[in-house]
Design an enzyme around this catalytic site. Sequence first.
Site, mmCIF file in Angstrom:
data_model
loop_
_atom_site.group_PDB
_atom_site.id
_atom_site.type_symbol
_atom_site.label_atom_id
_atom_site.label_comp_id
_atom_site.label_asym_id
_atom_site.label_seq_id
_atom_site.Cartn_x
_atom_site.Cartn_y
_atom_site.Cartn_z
ATOM 1 N N ILE A 42 0.948 -1.049 -0.344
ATOM 2 C CA ILE A 42 -0.086 0.246 -0.353
ATOM 3 C C ILE A 42 0.552 1.089 0.206
ATOM 4 O O ILE A 42 0.443 2.216 -0.997
ATOM 5 C CB ILE A 42 -1.287 0.169 1.214
ATOM 6 C CG1 ILE A 42 -1.968 -1.123 1.346
ATOM 7 C CG2 ILE A 42 -1.359 1.325 1.521
ATOM 8 C CD1 ILE A 42 -2.733 -1.335 2.612
ATOM 9 N N TYR A 74 -1.931 -9.002 16.783
ATOM 10 C CA TYR A 74 -2.392 -7.540 15.455
ATOM 11 C C TYR A 74 -3.111 -7.267 16.134
ATOM 12 O O TYR A 74 -3.454 -5.527 15.376
ATOM 13 C CB TYR A 74 -2.449 -8.178 14.103
ATOM 14 C CG TYR A 74 -2.245 -7.339 12.899
ATOM 15 C CD1 TYR A 74 -1.302 -6.885 12.797
ATOM 16 C CD2 TYR A 74 -3.743 -7.248 12.217
ATOM 17 C CE1 TYR A 74 -1.545 -6.311 11.033
ATOM 18 C CE2 TYR A 74 -3.803 -6.854 10.919
ATOM 19 C CZ TYR A 74 -2.398 -6.514 10.849
ATOM 20 O OH TYR A 74 -2.993 -4.848 9.836
#
Length: 331
Positions: free
Chosen positions: A36, A175
């Site tokens: 990204i 996470y």
Amino acid sequence: MGGRSQVLASRGHPSREINMADAPRTVLISGCSSGIGLELAVQLAHDHRQRYQVVATMRDLGKKGALEAAAGEALGQTLTVAQLDVCSDESVAQCLSCIQGGEVDVLVNNAGVGLVGPLEGLSLAAMQNVFDTNFFGAVRLVRAVLPGMKKRRKGHIVVVSSVMGLQGVVFNEVYAASKFALEGFFESLAVQLLQFNIFITLVEPGPVVTDFEGKLLEQVSTAEFPDTDPDTLHYFRDFYLPASRELFRSVGQSPQDVAQVIVKVISSPRPPLRRQTNARYTPLAALKAVDPSGSLYVRTSHRLLFRWTRFLNLGLRCLACGCLRIRIWPR
């Protein structure tokens, strides 16, 4: 107006004499070696109106080749590559010292690491590394740029969060926790910063198809995970991993698609606090809104993964082949 000289610092230079209304906005992006971050840096640098001066950063400059190749003619014009380790105060200070006046108009917190697997088989050191990068790395950058933004009473902070910052996902506990922390921190900060005309946007992608994700799933499929009981390993390897691979194949977005969403967020005069990038996740996110107790989401996720596996796989395959005719377009 797109030259490198506008980004690099000039010691002793008087305050800007150019017309600020016409000046490009300086955008600092972390984690640009791939995925990204790389796509976003390139798309902003190639903006046909040349509205941005991009400082694309990464921890290891030895990995800058892909970014420089993708940047093409924008390299050295509207895009500059710089070293930045978000886990180091010294590195952050050094990076900002190379930006004219240290002024950052848009900060994009994109650097991050993943961690997947049974909790018992993960070390505390690995967990701390996730938080050091995903959470404290973002906080460190914000602390560094915020004084300047407040002084100028303008700025935009973009945080690449995740749908896992809205809902927990099995075997992604650490996470998800790091993303939940980001969501709470920046939502809280957003209230104060409106007083300074500074906007915060949490961008929340679902699965993003990258080489990194593919390698990660491959590595964990053969990992030992010591201290984990056989039943849990069975659920991880024979239930979670196949479902995860199918999820990425069916509804995974490309980094380019996610970057397009972020570009539109950055160019918006009134940026939203949150922006999900994958419309196919809307029903799952809505489960928590329908039932604030959270039980509906937990029970549904449990049944889909452990009891209704065939139904889950059928639904994902329908999305993959297009027979449900649901498509994703960046807003």
